[in-house]
Structure formats: structure tokens, C-alpha cells
Design a protein around this motif. Structure first.
Motif, PDB file in Angstrom:
ATOM      1  N   ASP A 182     -18.953   5.095  24.942  1.00 25.05           N
ATOM      2  CA  ASP A 182     -18.227   4.849  23.828  1.00 25.05           C
ATOM      3  C   ASP A 182     -17.143   3.920  24.212  1.00 25.05           C
ATOM      4  O   ASP A 182     -16.326   4.537  25.014  1.00 25.05           O
ATOM      5  N   VAL A 183     -17.120   2.671  23.788  1.00 24.29           N
ATOM      6  CA  VAL A 183     -15.898   1.959  23.982  1.00 24.29           C
ATOM      7  C   VAL A 183     -14.780   2.037  22.994  1.00 24.29           C
ATOM      8  O   VAL A 183     -14.949   2.098  21.815  1.00 24.29           O
ATOM      9  N   GLY A 184     -13.446   2.226  23.347  1.00 23.23           N
ATOM     10  CA  GLY A 184     -12.565   2.533  22.611  1.00 23.23           C
ATOM     11  C   GLY A 184     -12.921   3.877  21.798  1.00 23.23           C
ATOM     12  O   GLY A 184     -12.720   4.215  20.642  1.00 23.23           O
ATOM     13  N   CYS A 185     -13.013   4.828  22.711  1.00 27.96           N
ATOM     14  CA  CYS A 185     -13.329   6.166  22.411  1.00 27.96           C
ATOM     15  C   CYS A 185     -12.259   7.075  21.537  1.00 27.96           C
ATOM     16  O   CYS A 185     -12.598   8.050  21.063  1.00 27.96           O
ATOM     17  N   GLY A 186     -10.990   6.510  21.459  1.00 23.62           N
ATOM     18  CA  GLY A 186      -9.946   7.328  20.790  1.00 23.62           C
ATOM     19  C   GLY A 186      -9.828   8.728  21.490  1.00 23.62           C
ATOM     20  O   GLY A 186     -10.019   8.888  22.705  1.00 23.62           O
ATOM     21  N   VAL A 234     -22.096  11.716  28.506  1.00 24.72           N
ATOM     22  CA  VAL A 234     -21.203  10.957  27.661  1.00 24.72           C
ATOM     23  C   VAL A 234     -20.049  10.113  28.743  1.00 24.72           C
ATOM     24  O   VAL A 234     -19.680  10.821  29.737  1.00 24.72           O
ATOM     25  N   THR A 235     -19.966   9.068  28.295  1.00 27.55           N
ATOM     26  CA  THR A 235     -18.934   8.417  29.017  1.00 27.55           C
ATOM     27  C   THR A 235     -17.868   7.669  27.937  1.00 27.55           C
ATOM     28  O   THR A 235     -18.468   7.138  26.925  1.00 27.55           O
ATOM     29  N   GLY A 236     -16.622   7.608  28.267  1.00 27.37           N
ATOM     30  CA  GLY A 236     -15.641   7.221  27.339  1.00 27.37           C
ATOM     31  C   GLY A 236     -14.694   6.371  27.956  1.00 27.37           C
ATOM     32  O   GLY A 236     -14.286   6.410  29.087  1.00 27.37           O
ATOM     33  N   ILE A 237     -14.167   4.967  27.316  1.00 28.63           N
ATOM     34  CA  ILE A 237     -13.285   4.317  27.668  1.00 28.63           C
ATOM     35  C   ILE A 237     -12.174   3.918  26.407  1.00 28.63           C
ATOM     36  O   ILE A 237     -12.472   3.602  25.703  1.00 28.63           O
ATOM     37  N   ASP A 238     -10.900   3.930  26.968  1.00 28.18           N
ATOM     38  CA  ASP A 238      -9.752   3.621  25.943  1.00 28.18           C
ATOM     39  C   ASP A 238      -8.598   3.176  26.273  1.00 28.18           C
ATOM     40  O   ASP A 238      -8.374   3.617  27.927  1.00 28.18           O
ATOM     41  N   THR A 254     -21.744   2.312  22.462  1.00 31.93           N
ATOM     42  CA  THR A 254     -21.116   2.094  21.212  1.00 31.93           C
ATOM     43  C   THR A 254     -19.639   1.787  21.065  1.00 31.93           C
ATOM     44  O   THR A 254     -18.958   1.856  21.974  1.00 31.93           O
ATOM     45  N   ALA A 255     -19.273   1.296  19.828  1.00 36.28           N
ATOM     46  CA  ALA A 255     -17.810   0.717  19.751  1.00 36.28           C
ATOM     47  C   ALA A 255     -17.465   1.062  18.056  1.00 36.28           C
ATOM     48  O   ALA A 255     -17.837   0.423  17.284  1.00 36.28           O
ATOM     49  N   ILE A 256     -16.665   2.034  17.926  1.00 34.68           N
ATOM     50  CA  ILE A 256     -16.343   2.549  16.623  1.00 34.68           C
ATOM     51  C   ILE A 256     -15.096   2.365  16.223  1.00 34.68           C
ATOM     52  O   ILE A 256     -14.005   2.697  16.777  1.00 34.68           O
ATOM     53  N   ASN A 257     -14.734   1.198  15.592  1.00 28.51           N
ATOM     54  CA  ASN A 257     -13.556   0.737  15.074  1.00 28.51           C
ATOM     55  C   ASN A 257     -12.676   0.298  16.079  1.00 28.51           C
ATOM     56  O   ASN A 257     -11.615   0.640  16.513  1.00 28.51           O
ATOM     57  N   ALA A 258     -13.258  -0.459  17.182  1.00 27.57           N
ATOM     58  CA  ALA A 258     -12.720  -0.875  18.228  1.00 27.57           C
ATOM     59  C   ALA A 258     -12.870  -2.250  18.817  1.00 27.57           C
ATOM     60  O   ALA A 258     -11.999  -2.767  19.339  1.00 27.57           O
ATOM     61  N   ALA A 281     -24.177  -0.407  19.449  1.00 31.79           N
ATOM     62  CA  ALA A 281     -24.092  -0.239  17.952  1.00 31.79           C
ATOM     63  C   ALA A 281     -22.523  -0.308  17.818  1.00 31.79           C
ATOM     64  O   ALA A 281     -21.535   0.067  18.589  1.00 31.79           O
ATOM     65  N   ILE A 282     -22.261  -1.063  16.809  1.00 33.66           N
ATOM     66  CA  ILE A 282     -20.794  -1.391  16.485  1.00 33.66           C
ATOM     67  C   ILE A 282     -20.434  -0.903  15.005  1.00 33.66           C
ATOM     68  O   ILE A 282     -21.356  -1.280  14.108  1.00 33.66           O
ATOM     69  N   ALA A 283     -19.475  -0.473  14.742  1.00 33.28           N
ATOM     70  CA  ALA A 283     -18.986  -0.053  13.547  1.00 33.28           C
ATOM     71  C   ALA A 283     -17.523  -0.224  13.292  1.00 33.28           C
ATOM     72  O   ALA A 283     -16.637   0.037  14.212  1.00 33.28           O
ATOM     73  N   ASN A 284     -17.220  -0.705  11.862  1.00 36.62           N
ATOM     74  CA  ASN A 284     -15.625  -0.803  11.611  1.00 36.62           C
ATOM     75  C   ASN A 284     -15.633  -0.691   9.970  1.00 36.62           C
ATOM     76  O   ASN A 284     -16.668  -0.531   9.365  1.00 36.62           O
ATOM     77  N   TRP A 285     -14.313  -0.725   9.515  1.00 35.01           N
ATOM     78  CA  TRP A 285     -13.926  -0.484   8.148  1.00 35.01           C
ATOM     79  C   TRP A 285     -14.801  -1.628   7.457  1.00 35.01           C
ATOM     80  O   TRP A 285     -14.754  -2.915   8.051  1.00 35.01           O
ATOM     81  N   ALA A 286     -15.234  -1.433   6.363  1.00 37.22           N
ATOM     82  CA  ALA A 286     -15.814  -2.414   5.400  1.00 37.22           C
ATOM     83  C   ALA A 286     -14.729  -3.153   4.576  1.00 37.22           C
ATOM     84  O   ALA A 286     -13.481  -2.813   4.829  1.00 37.22           O
ATOM     85  N   ASP A 287     -15.166  -3.853   3.770  1.00 40.07           N
ATOM     86  CA  ASP A 287     -14.284  -4.979   3.049  1.00 40.07           C
ATOM     87  C   ASP A 287     -13.232  -3.922   2.301  1.00 40.07           C
ATOM     88  O   ASP A 287     -13.443  -2.775   1.798  1.00 40.07           O
TER      89      ASP A 287
END
Length: 251
Positions: free
Chosen positions: A45-49, A64-68, A105-109, A134-140
Motif C-alpha cells: 500500500d503506497v501512501g499508507c497513511g 502487508v507492506t506499506g510506504i509513506d 494499492t494507492a488510496i488517496n495518494a 488499484a488506485i482510488a481517490n476522492w470523486a468530483d
């Protein structure tokens, strides 16, 4: 890395986790389903917060592995997912060898990366052939109740609300992944409600990172704009939305 170098996120890490950490839970659940994460799946998870998604993945038995880039977020993420590995760093320089993960994955990152295309190239490099990104972020903004509060604060401050970036709009994430040579396998819009228990939590969440004088100045504006979202128990419920897209790397 100090607070200025990590964008100020370390200074607000604990409060962000307390107030916002669970927001993306509906979209991370969708991503888990679409990428087929099971026990033993290697997930980065990239930008794992502060590690809420890592903790969910760990509960499923994933490796699991994360980076922030924020050192305090890394500390919180390590506590949230104690069996995982969490390191300090950014999207464009992932310190792992090729084909190290089954899912990235990258969630809001991704929007914080210096170059989204370089960031995706790194994600694809560390992902196995035929693996998932998988990429996710805020919608419009128009799909987010939070936008009403942010717009009210901006108007009170004599500022303009920033326009939606390409990746917040319909088709934006899919287009980016396709341009990177990835095969898009799923995408959707997911409702992500934000609920807080009282006025104090609402104000702290909306004005996160502001100094006390600024908070005192704009708190009445936040409360007035949020009145329409008040619940009978004195809390607030704002219905927002995230977009996500999942793609496979070449086999």
C-alpha cells in the motif's frame, strides 16, 4: 524528515487517523474484492497513511507492506499492522526489487506524486506479471457533501475552491492506467460517508492542520454550512464518494 518536508502530515497524523482514518473503508473493501486478496497475498500500500488499510489486509492474512513519506504516519501504520513492514518513502522510488508484490494499492495518494506516470511505472515494476494495481481517490467535488463546507470556508476567506483534478472525474483513473499500458479490469464510484459525533470533531476535521486563531475564525462558518448534515443525536453525517480503478500488469 520534518513536518515541512513531509507536507505537514506528521504534525496532524494522530488527529487525521482519529477523524478521517476510516473514511475510505468502503472503497478499500471493494478493492480487496476486485483484486482477490486472500491469506498469503503480498500487498504493497503506497501512501499508507496511518495504516487502517494495512490493518484490514493483515486481518485477512495478507502479507502487508506499506510506504509513506510522513514519519509519524509510518509510526502509526507500524502499530496498526505489527506483522507487516512499513517504511519511510515516496511513490516514485519504491525500494523493492521487481515483481515483489501481487497487488499494489494507492488510496488517496497518487495525486501527491511528483509525476503520476513515473509513480505508476514504479508500481508496475514491483508488481508481479499479471498482478493488480488499484488506485482510488476522492470523486468530483459535486458528489461530496464535504465540498459544501470547504466552499463555505473558501468563500469566507476570499479564496477560490480548487477545481477537480482529472483523476477525480469519471474516466480519469481508467485513462491514466490505460496510458500506462495496464489492462483495466474494474472501476466504480463508492459512497464514503464521514460521520463525527459532535461540533468539536467536525470543526477539527474540516480545519485540520490550521492554527488555533484560524480555527476560531472559521468555526462558525463550518457549523453554519454543516447544519444541513446534522443528525438527531447532535453529530454530523456527510455523504461523500471515492472513485477507484483496478488494472492488471502484463503477464
Amino acid at each position: 524528515m520534518n513536518g515541512a518536508e513531509d507536507g505537514g502530515w506528521s504534525a496532524v497524523a494522530q488527529e487525521w487517523s482519529d477523524l478521517w482514518g476510516a473514511l475510505a473503508d468502503p472503497v478499500t473493501s471493494a478493492i480487496v474484492e476486485q483484486t482477490g486478496v486472500v491469506a498469503g497475498t503480498r500487498v504493497l500500500d503506497v501512501g499508507c497513511g496511518s495504516g487502517e488499510f494495512l490493518a484490514k489486509l493483515e486481518s485477512l492474512g495478507a502479507r502487508v507492506t506499506g510506504i509513506d513519506p510522513a514519519h509519524e504516519m509510518v509510526r502509526l501504520a507500524r502499530a496498526a499492522a505489527p506483522t507487516g513492514e512499513v517504511v519511510l518513502g515516496g511513490f516514485e522510488h519504491l525500494p523493492w526489487s521487481d515483481a515483489s508484490f501481487d497487488v499494489v494499492t494507492a488510496i488517496n495518494a497518487l495525486q501527491f506524486a511528483d509525476d503520476a506516470h513515473d509513480a505508476l511505472a514504479q508500481a508496475a515494476r514491483v508488481c508481479v506479471p499479471g498482478g493488480y494495481i488499484a488506485i482510488a481517490n476522492w470523486a468530483d467535488g459535486a458528489l461530496n457533501a464535504l465540498n459544501a463546507l470547504e466552499s463555505a470556508v473558501a468563500e469566507a476567506a476570499g479564496e477560490e475552491v480548487q477545481p477537480d483534478g482529472d483523476y477525480r472525474r469519471a474516466g480519469g483513473l481508467e485513462g491514466l492506467l490505460s496510458e500506462a499500458g495496464l489492462e483495466v479490469t474494474a472501476s466504480s464510484l463508492v459512497e464514503t460517508p464521514w460521520e463525527v459525533t459532535d461540533e468539536s470533531a467536525l470543526i477539527r476535521g474540516v480545519l485540520l492542520g490550521e492554527d488555533q486563531d484560524t480555527i476560531a475564525e472559521y468555526a462558525p462558518t463550518v457549523l453554519a454550512a454543516a447544519e444541513q448534515f446534522r443528525t438527531p443525536d447532535g453529530g454530523y453525517r456527510l455523504v461523500n464518494a471515492f472513485r477507484y480503478a483496478v488494472a492488471r500488469t502484463a503477464s
